[in-house]
Design a protein around this motif. Structure first.
Motif, PDB file in Angstrom:
ATOM      1  N   SER A 102       0.863  -1.184   0.000  1.00 43.27           N
ATOM      2  CA  SER A 102       0.000   0.000   0.000  1.00 43.27           C
ATOM      3  C   SER A 102       0.904   1.241   0.000  1.00 43.27           C
ATOM      4  N   THR A 105       3.613   1.082  -2.604  1.00 42.16           N
ATOM      5  CA  THR A 105       3.101   1.357  -3.955  1.00 42.16           C
ATOM      6  C   THR A 105       2.938   2.866  -4.147  1.00 42.16           C
ATOM      7  N   MET A 106       2.398   3.539  -3.114  1.00 43.30           N
ATOM      8  CA  MET A 106       2.199   4.993  -3.241  1.00 43.30           C
ATOM      9  C   MET A 106       3.537   5.710  -3.412  1.00 43.30           C
ATOM     10  N   VAL A 109       4.929   4.946  -6.955  1.00 40.31           N
ATOM     11  CA  VAL A 109       4.154   5.633  -8.006  1.00 40.31           C
ATOM     12  C   VAL A 109       4.530   7.126  -8.016  1.00 40.31           C
ATOM     13  N   ASP A 110       4.639   7.729  -6.825  1.00 42.37           N
ATOM     14  CA  ASP A 110       5.045   9.146  -6.744  1.00 42.37           C
ATOM     15  C   ASP A 110       6.379   9.364  -7.450  1.00 42.37           C
ATOM     16  N   THR A 156      -4.080  -6.526  -0.486  1.00 40.63           N
ATOM     17  CA  THR A 156      -3.151  -5.390  -0.669  1.00 40.63           C
ATOM     18  C   THR A 156      -2.653  -5.354  -2.108  1.00 40.63           C
ATOM     19  N   PHE A 159      -5.349  -3.676  -3.840  1.00 44.33           N
ATOM     20  CA  PHE A 159      -5.214  -2.234  -3.599  1.00 44.33           C
ATOM     21  C   PHE A 159      -4.143  -1.653  -4.528  1.00 44.33           C
ATOM     22  N   ALA A 160      -3.002  -2.357  -4.630  1.00 44.54           N
ATOM     23  CA  ALA A 160      -1.898  -1.852  -5.471  1.00 44.54           C
ATOM     24  C   ALA A 160      -2.390  -1.697  -6.916  1.00 44.54           C
ATOM     25  N   TYR A 163      -4.621   1.340  -7.071  1.00 44.25           N
ATOM     26  CA  TYR A 163      -3.872   2.603  -6.965  1.00 44.25           C
ATOM     27  C   TYR A 163      -3.162   2.913  -8.285  1.00 44.25           C
ATOM     28  N   VAL A 164      -2.506   1.881  -8.826  1.00 47.59           N
ATOM     29  CA  VAL A 164      -1.722   2.067 -10.049  1.00 47.59           C
ATOM     30  C   VAL A 164      -2.658   2.384 -11.231  1.00 47.59           C
ATOM     31  N   THR A 166      -5.616   3.741 -11.093  1.00 47.75           N
ATOM     32  CA  THR A 166      -6.188   5.083 -10.896  1.00 47.75           C
ATOM     33  C   THR A 166      -5.175   6.151 -11.338  1.00 47.75           C
ATOM     34  N   ALA A 167      -3.920   5.941 -10.931  1.00 49.17           N
ATOM     35  CA  ALA A 167      -2.874   6.898 -11.336  1.00 49.17           C
ATOM     36  C   ALA A 167      -2.693   6.887 -12.855  1.00 49.17           C
TER      37      ALA A 167
END
Ligand SMILES: NC(=O)c1ccc[n+]([C@@H]2O[C@H](COP(=O)([O-])OP(=O)(O)OC[C@H]3O[C@@H](n4cnc5c(N)ncnc54)[C@H](O)[C@@H]3O)[C@@H](O)[C@H]2O)c1
Length: 328
Positions: A102, A105-106, A109-110, A156, A159-160, A163-164, A166-167
């Motif tokens: 989580s 990954t954030m 990605v940042d 998780t 979730f990854a 998140y990915v 969505t980005a």
């Protein structure tokens, strides 16, 4: 030079990716906190002047300034491969798993967004849970228990992916879509090969070590559950092809040859030259009954399919285990 950053560099799969990327002429910066990895896995990579490694937790802010290649080459790509993956770890270090897929990954990605770099995340066949469709295609949404003992890993990873993706879709800023992540998602199916930890708890090392020491081969449940085992050189070839391609949908990488665990135990006995009997243990909770990738996407878009069969792959893994365990 193309510079890539990789988390989980000292792990089983991560270290093989480092070796392949270096062979292909990339500069590689890697981090690992050694929770399940080992510096020994980086023996080859560390000899290469185009590799730099730092012991670091992916959940902490990424220390770009500590790496020489960021200044020289900026950043071409990010591989997020840090995450313990053995069912034994799901019980021992679940919060570390939840954190790295989580928060980790954030963070990664940042980093990729900052440099407009390509991004690839290690997802898993576990996102399909105990699948109700067979073989598993990428458009199957899965059958996952969100509160079971495997949830720390399966959910998780989901979730990854969320998140990915969505980005990658980008967030609306007024009437326009904002920055978009240049993302790839690889769904890895059971992989084995040299550099796995003999005591890792996954089925391949567990049965190999038991056969090597003449002990019974422990099989959870009846052993009729199936897995499809992919040799690590095939896997990392597929991963790097996906990273280098323009294909942006999730992509299964795995070997579609399906074996029951009992068949696999026989193959292990054959590779080791042992005749260990089977010892049945209670079935693991939420253990998937069938697992087999549909690899049409990988074949069509990456020109990839696995080359190494189970007998050959087990022979190479056995050789490595003999070295790791100092057995003749
Ligand atoms: N091996 C498989 O069959 C398989 C299947 C599906 C998915 N995957 C995924 O592939 C990736 C690699 O798996 P593996 O089999 O090589 O496992 P591994 O345990 O050998 O490698 C994971 C590496 O990540 C490191 N790590 C974990 N948390 C970290 C953190 N917070 N900061 C820095 N480093 C950290 C570990 O020390 C280890 O070196 C994982 O994301 C895993 O979920 C593996």
């Amino acid at each position: 030079m193309k510079h890539v950053f990789i988390t989980g560099a000292a792990g089983f799969i991560g270290s093989h990716i480092c070796d392949l990327l270096l062979k292909k002429g990339y500069a590689v910066s890697g981090i690992d906190n050694f929770i399940t990895g080992s510096k020994k896995n980086l023996a080859e990579a560390l000899k290469n002047k185009n590799f730099q490694f730092l012991e670091w937790d992916t959940c902490e802010p990424i220390p770009e300034k500590k790496f020489k290649f960021f200044k020289k080459h900026k950043l071409f790509g990010v591989f997020h491969f840090a995450c313990p993956a053995s069912p034994v770890d799901f019980a021992k270090i679940p919060f570390e798993i939840l954190a790295v897929d989580s928060l980790g990954t954030m963070r990664t990605v940042d980093l990729a967004m900052k440099y407009k770099a390509r991004y690839i995340v290690a997802s898993t066949s576990e996102i399909y849970g105990d699948p109700l469709e067979h073989p598993q295609k990428e458009d199957y949404w899965g059958n996952v228990n969100t509160i079971g003992p495997r949830a720390c890993y399966d959910e998780t990873k989901r979730f990854a992916e969320a998140y990915v993706s969505t980005a990658a879709r980008g967030v609306m800023k007024g009437n326009k879509v904002g920055k978009q992540l240049n993302a790839r998602i690889v769904r890895i199916f059971n992989t084995y090969g040299p550099r796995m930890r003999p005591n890792d708890g996954r089925v391949v090392p567990e049965l190999l070590v038991q056969a090597m020491s003449g002990k019974p081969l422990t099989v959870h449940g009846e052993g009729k559950q199936t897995r499809s085992f992919c040799y690590v050189s095939d896997l990392v070839d597929g991963i790097v092809r996906l990273f280098e391609s323009d294909f942006k949908q999730p992509c299964n990488i795995g070997n579609p040859t399906e074996n029951t665990i009992l068949e696999f135990a026989q193959a292990v006995n054959k590779a080791v030259g042992s005749s260990s009997p089977i010892q049945h243990l209670p079935a693991r909770e939420d253990d998937p009954r069938r697992r087999c990738p549909d690899i049409t996407r990988a074949k069509t878009h990456l020109g990839w399919s696995p080359k190494v069969g189970l007998d050959e792959g087990l022979r190479h893994t056995l050789e490595d285990f003999k070295k790791q365990l100092k057995v003749k």
